[in-house]
Design an enzyme around this catalytic site. Structure first.
Site, PDB file in Angstrom:
ATOM      1  N   GLY A   1       0.807  -1.217   0.000  1.00 51.79           N
ATOM      2  CA  GLY A   1       0.000   0.000   0.000  1.00 51.79           C
ATOM      3  C   GLY A   1       0.834   1.259   0.000  1.00 51.79           C
ATOM      4  O   GLY A   1       2.031   1.233  -0.314  1.00 51.79           O
TER       5      GLY A   1
ATOM      6  N   HIS B   1       4.346   2.001  -8.136  1.00 47.90           N
ATOM      7  CA  HIS B   1       3.391   0.880  -8.062  1.00 47.90           C
ATOM      8  C   HIS B   1       2.440   0.908  -9.256  1.00 47.90           C
ATOM      9  O   HIS B   1       2.110  -0.137  -9.832  1.00 47.90           O
ATOM     10  CB  HIS B   1       2.540   0.977  -6.792  1.00 47.90           C
ATOM     11  CG  HIS B   1       3.302   0.854  -5.515  1.00 47.90           C
ATOM     12  ND1 HIS B   1       3.514   1.910  -4.673  1.00 47.90           N
ATOM     13  CD2 HIS B   1       3.879  -0.225  -4.920  1.00 47.90           C
ATOM     14  CE1 HIS B   1       4.195   1.514  -3.621  1.00 47.90           C
ATOM     15  NE2 HIS B   1       4.437   0.221  -3.732  1.00 47.90           N
TER      16      HIS B   1
END
Ligand code: PAF
Length: 274
Positions: A27, A33
């Protein structure tokens, strides 16, 4: 995009949606990402992203508690990036009983980051194997920013004959060269201004080698000293064979220089292939 936290529901939802491309994360997502998600979309019909801050890979006194948890913002970014499923298991879902079996990675896991974070790669390999078994993807996408992690996961997949293709995503950098990382958010303003020096140190080693210098140890020491002079606590600057991660030798076909160093309380890592 579906957000699923139960293993059974995920398995049911994934029925008939192969090939699945999988991006495991902890996260606090950034452009690095999202680039992996973009890459995953080219390889799967269904892109699954997991968000789980894995306690197995944090040592005592590390930043497990303060690791940024930004689920809502992460889901918005993933939706925009075209992920199909976000898997957000709780610790209890993944570890209903304490995890007693662990993946034992080879000795390279005790070098570089593993030397300063004992057990870290055992924890990484164990959670990644569990996630692979849960998601059963055709491929997994991992960032080159975590070069040693990528190496260990590739080895695990190869040696356990997992039917999963591993793709590597290039490191995404800020304009001043700093590799994007969830931990950059810990840096003060002054530290953030200083942080690109780590990348510059790696670039200097690459340039020195390209201009014919051959004393690897001297180059590593010079980079370490320069960082230390600017207030860094250096864990390692190390020139390695890019395929084996063993110490670089004259005649290596491909090399990588890896570095890890602390600015204040924030530990940054980076690497450069050539
Ligand atoms: O790279 C990471 O974010 C983590 O190490 C991973 C692969 C998600 C395992 O927890």
């Amino acid at each position: 995009m579906e957000i699923i936290s139960a293993i059974a529901v995920l398995r049911e939802t994934l029925q008939g949606r192969q090939p699945v491309a999988f991006v495991p994360t902890m996260g606090n997502l950034h452009e690095g990402h999202l680039a992996l998600v973009e890459q995953a979309r080219q390889h799967g019909r269904c892109v699954v992203v997991s968000i789980f801050v894995n306690p197995l890979q944090f040592g005592a006194g590390e930043d497990l508690e303060k690791y940024p948890r930004t689920l809502e913002a992460d889901c918005r970014k993933l939706q925009a990036a075209g992920a199909d499923i976000v898997f957000t298991p709780s610790a209890h879902e993944l570890f209903p009983t304490p995890q007693q079996f662990q993946v034992e990675p080879p000795s390279i896991a005790s070098e570089l980051c593993g030397a300063v974070r004992p057990g870290h790669f055992h924890g990484v390999a164990t959670i990644v194997l569990k996630l692979f078994n849960i998601v059963q993807p055709a491929c997994g996408v991992f960032g080159k920013k975590d070069y040693q992690q990528l190496h260990i996961i590739r080895g695990m997949v190869r040696e356990f004959d997992l039917p999963i293709q591993i793709f590597a995503g290039e490191t995404i950098r800020a304009e001043d060269g700093l590799a994007l990382s969830s931990r950059n958010g810990y840096l003060s303003q002054e530290e953030r201004a200083e942080a690109p020096r780590l990348y510059r140190a790696l670039l200097q080693i690459r340039e020195a080698l390209a201009s014919g210098q051959i004393d690897f140890a001297a180059l590593e020491t010079a980079a370490r000293n320069d960082l230390a002079r600017h207030g860094w606590q250096v864990d390692y600057i190390s020139l390695r064979n890019a395929n084996t991660l063993q110490a670089a030798q004259p005649g290596d076909a491909a090399r990588v220089v890896l570095g890890a160093a602390r600015l204040g309380t924030t530990r940054l890592i980076d690497n450069l292939e050539f």
